[in-house]
Design an enzyme around this catalytic site. Structure first.
Site, PDB file in Angstrom:
ATOM      1  N   ASP A 183      50.340  84.303  24.427  1.00 24.02           N
ATOM      2  CA  ASP A 183      49.031  83.685  24.204  1.00 24.02           C
ATOM      3  C   ASP A 183      49.217  82.218  23.846  1.00 24.02           C
ATOM      4  O   ASP A 183      49.778  81.884  22.805  1.00 24.02           O
ATOM      5  CB  ASP A 183      48.314  84.434  23.074  1.00 24.02           C
ATOM      6  CG  ASP A 183      46.850  84.029  22.947  1.00 24.02           C
ATOM      7  OD1 ASP A 183      46.441  83.040  23.590  1.00 24.02           O
ATOM      8  OD2 ASP A 183      46.118  84.695  22.193  1.00 24.02           O
ATOM      9  N   HIS A 185      46.616  80.137  23.442  1.00 19.89           N
ATOM     10  CA  HIS A 185      45.503  79.839  22.515  1.00 19.89           C
ATOM     11  C   HIS A 185      44.903  78.460  22.756  1.00 19.89           C
ATOM     12  O   HIS A 185      44.290  77.876  21.841  1.00 19.89           O
ATOM     13  CB  HIS A 185      45.960  79.974  21.067  1.00 19.89           C
ATOM     14  CG  HIS A 185      45.111  80.882  20.247  1.00 19.89           C
ATOM     15  ND1 HIS A 185      44.172  80.425  19.340  1.00 19.89           N
ATOM     16  CD2 HIS A 185      45.047  82.223  20.186  1.00 19.89           C
ATOM     17  CE1 HIS A 185      43.578  81.438  18.749  1.00 19.89           C
ATOM     18  NE2 HIS A 185      44.085  82.551  19.257  1.00 19.89           N
ATOM     19  N   GLU A 209      48.211  83.780  28.445  1.00 15.48           N
ATOM     20  CA  GLU A 209      46.791  83.822  28.091  1.00 15.48           C
ATOM     21  C   GLU A 209      46.287  82.461  27.612  1.00 15.48           C
ATOM     22  O   GLU A 209      46.932  81.801  26.794  1.00 15.48           O
ATOM     23  CB  GLU A 209      46.582  84.861  26.985  1.00 15.48           C
ATOM     24  CG  GLU A 209      45.159  84.960  26.481  1.00 15.48           C
ATOM     25  CD  GLU A 209      44.988  86.079  25.480  1.00 15.48           C
ATOM     26  OE1 GLU A 209      44.117  85.959  24.607  1.00 15.48           O
ATOM     27  OE2 GLU A 209      45.728  87.088  25.565  1.00 15.48           O
ATOM     28  N   GLU A 235      38.472  84.965  26.945  1.00 14.97           N
ATOM     29  CA  GLU A 235      37.938  85.404  25.656  1.00 14.97           C
ATOM     30  C   GLU A 235      36.823  84.484  25.159  1.00 14.97           C
ATOM     31  O   GLU A 235      35.999  84.894  24.347  1.00 14.97           O
ATOM     32  CB  GLU A 235      39.046  85.480  24.609  1.00 14.97           C
ATOM     33  CG  GLU A 235      39.616  84.149  24.176  1.00 14.97           C
ATOM     34  CD  GLU A 235      40.758  84.302  23.183  1.00 14.97           C
ATOM     35  OE1 GLU A 235      40.491  84.176  21.976  1.00 14.97           O
ATOM     36  OE2 GLU A 235      41.887  84.567  23.615  1.00 14.97           O
ATOM     37  N   ASP A 257      35.388  89.637  26.478  1.00 16.67           N
ATOM     38  CA  ASP A 257      35.396  90.328  25.193  1.00 16.67           C
ATOM     39  C   ASP A 257      34.128  91.161  25.084  1.00 16.67           C
ATOM     40  O   ASP A 257      33.030  90.652  25.235  1.00 16.67           O
ATOM     41  CB  ASP A 257      35.453  89.289  24.067  1.00 16.67           C
ATOM     42  CG  ASP A 257      35.742  89.907  22.723  1.00 16.67           C
ATOM     43  OD1 ASP A 257      34.992  90.822  22.333  1.00 16.67           O
ATOM     44  OD2 ASP A 257      36.699  89.476  22.065  1.00 16.67           O
ATOM     45  N   HIS A 284      39.637  91.410  26.108  1.00 20.00           N
ATOM     46  CA  HIS A 284      39.984  90.854  24.809  1.00 20.00           C
ATOM     47  C   HIS A 284      39.119  91.524  23.752  1.00 20.00           C
ATOM     48  O   HIS A 284      38.039  92.023  24.044  1.00 20.00           O
ATOM     49  CB  HIS A 284      39.719  89.347  24.821  1.00 20.00           C
ATOM     50  CG  HIS A 284      40.016  88.654  23.526  1.00 20.00           C
ATOM     51  ND1 HIS A 284      39.059  88.466  22.558  1.00 20.00           N
ATOM     52  CD2 HIS A 284      41.157  88.101  23.050  1.00 20.00           C
ATOM     53  CE1 HIS A 284      39.602  87.821  21.539  1.00 20.00           C
ATOM     54  NE2 HIS A 284      40.866  87.582  21.802  1.00 20.00           N
TER      55      HIS A 284
END
Length: 384
Positions: A183, A185, A209, A235, A257, A284
């Site tokens: 991830d 982020h 991700e 997400e 999500d 997610h």
């Protein structure tokens, strides 16, 4: 049957539950939340409840249209998350009313088990080898970890090497038969993300991700074309309209999500849209520490989605200290993982039995969780 009452409950560690009760006693549960903004979403649910009370709960798609489009100003994470939790609860009611699990109402199961992954490493990833070994002992065949903690937007050689070595450690512990997802982020610039992707590509991660922030989605095509690493994102995208450009950019994995992107109804549609691009679904769940209702909703979609890949779950995640996935449920069986998989049940609705007494008690001391604010060494803002 009519909707008689809608309530919300703000629970540790940072969750928001929605309870919808009908006039004949059926209760459905949902999980509407924007992490760090739970109070705001709670108010949004209260506003939407003004329309819903007195309505037929089984008109799920009609309610979704009104709740998302009935106001002149549309979209955004607060509204879509409020709708998501309500939508989950309505599907839960429908399943109980018809005596069937939600995945049966979505067209029936396409699989009997759902692969799940475990989080390791924390916000500032450390002790990766030990944590991965523990998850392997628990039967998991896939893990996910942050590529880095606080990091320079344009990482230097030492920072890049630290990420590569962390993924290399994971690969060594996992071996070739298990998977690691990484991830990003959104912590790197596009140029920084390209360098990191180049470094980890030989280690064959399951996916990378959110290598870019959602506002940099227009830069995804060049990034995707320049790497062999499967790119995942979603997400912080909340509708089919927002997913279309990233699907066109060539991502490999879509990550809507269930508590943000309009609930079961919209994520099921996003999955179908993704399928037309050959993109797989890996839902997610809110910042990792999802509650049991969000996970139950995700699993119902996964059981009915042909292009499903893997499901995030939060048992033992570093975020959860004051409560865990099973803190507010009466029956842990739907959340029992065997060999890294959740197994399909025929329980009606979402298949989760909420401990209402525990929920009401916890709500009496509602949390005020906020995500940390990070800064670089020079004092400037850093992406968390």
């Amino acid at each position: 049957m009519k909707i008689a009452r809608i309530e919300t409950f703000q629970l540790p560690p940072r969750w928001l539950f929605c309870r919808i009760e009908t006039d004949d006693g059926i209760v459905g549960w949902g999980e509407p939340v924007v992490e760090g903004r739970a109070e705001v979403v709670r108010t949004a649910v209260d506003t939407l409840a003004e329309y819903l009370v007195g309505q037929d709960p089984l008109r799920i798609q009609d309610h979704w249209q009104v709740l998302t489009k009935g106001g002149f100003y549309r979209g955004g994470p607060v509204l879509s998350s409020a709708v998501a939790g309500i939508d989950q609860a309505l599907w839960d009611i429908a399943g109980q009313a018809y005596g069937a699990p939600v995945h049966a109402l979505l067209g029936g199961p396409v699989r009997d088990s759902v692969r799940v992954y475990a989080w390791v490493g924390g916000d500032e990833p450390a002790q990766v080898a030990e944590e991965i070994s523990a998850q392997i002992e628990h039967g998991f065949t896939a893990v996910k970890m942050n590529a880095s903690g606080r990091v320079s937007p344009m990482p230097g050689p030492a920072e890049i090497e630290e990420v590569v070595q962390r993924v290399a450690t994971a690969r060594e512990v996992l071996g070739p038969g298990r998977d690691v997802a990484v991830d990003f982020h959104g912590r790197f610039t596009p140029a920084g993300a390209r360098q990191v992707l180049d470094g980890i590509a030989p280690l064959r991660p399951l996916f990378a991700e959110e290598p870019l922030l959602p506002e940099h989605g227009h830069l995804l095509p060049r990034l995707v074309e320049g790497t062999s690493v499967p790119v995942a994102t979603g997400e912080r995208l909340y509708s089919r309209g927002e997913f279309l450009p990233v699907l066109q950019a060539g991502i490999a994995v879509a990550q809507p999500d269930l508590s943000h992107a309009g609930g079961i109804s919209e994520v099921h549609r996003i999955a179908s849209l993704a399928d037309t691009f050959g993109v797989l679904l890996a839902p997610h769940c809110p910042l990792g520490p999802l509650g049991p209702i969000a996970l139950a909703s995700s699993l119902q979609v996964a059981f009915a989605t042909p292009n499903f890949l893997i499901q995030e779950q939060s048992r033992g995640i570093h975020y959860n200290r004051s409560a865990d996935l099973l803190s507010y449920v009466l029956d842990p069986e739907p959340f029992r993982f065997t060999d890294g998989h959740a197994h399909r049940t025929t329980l009606p609705g979402l298949g989760v039995r909420v401990d209402e007494a525990a929920v009401r008690k916890a709500d009496s001391s509602a949390h005020r969780w906020r995500n940390p604010v990070w800064r670089h060494d020079d004092g400037s803002f850093a992406e968390w």
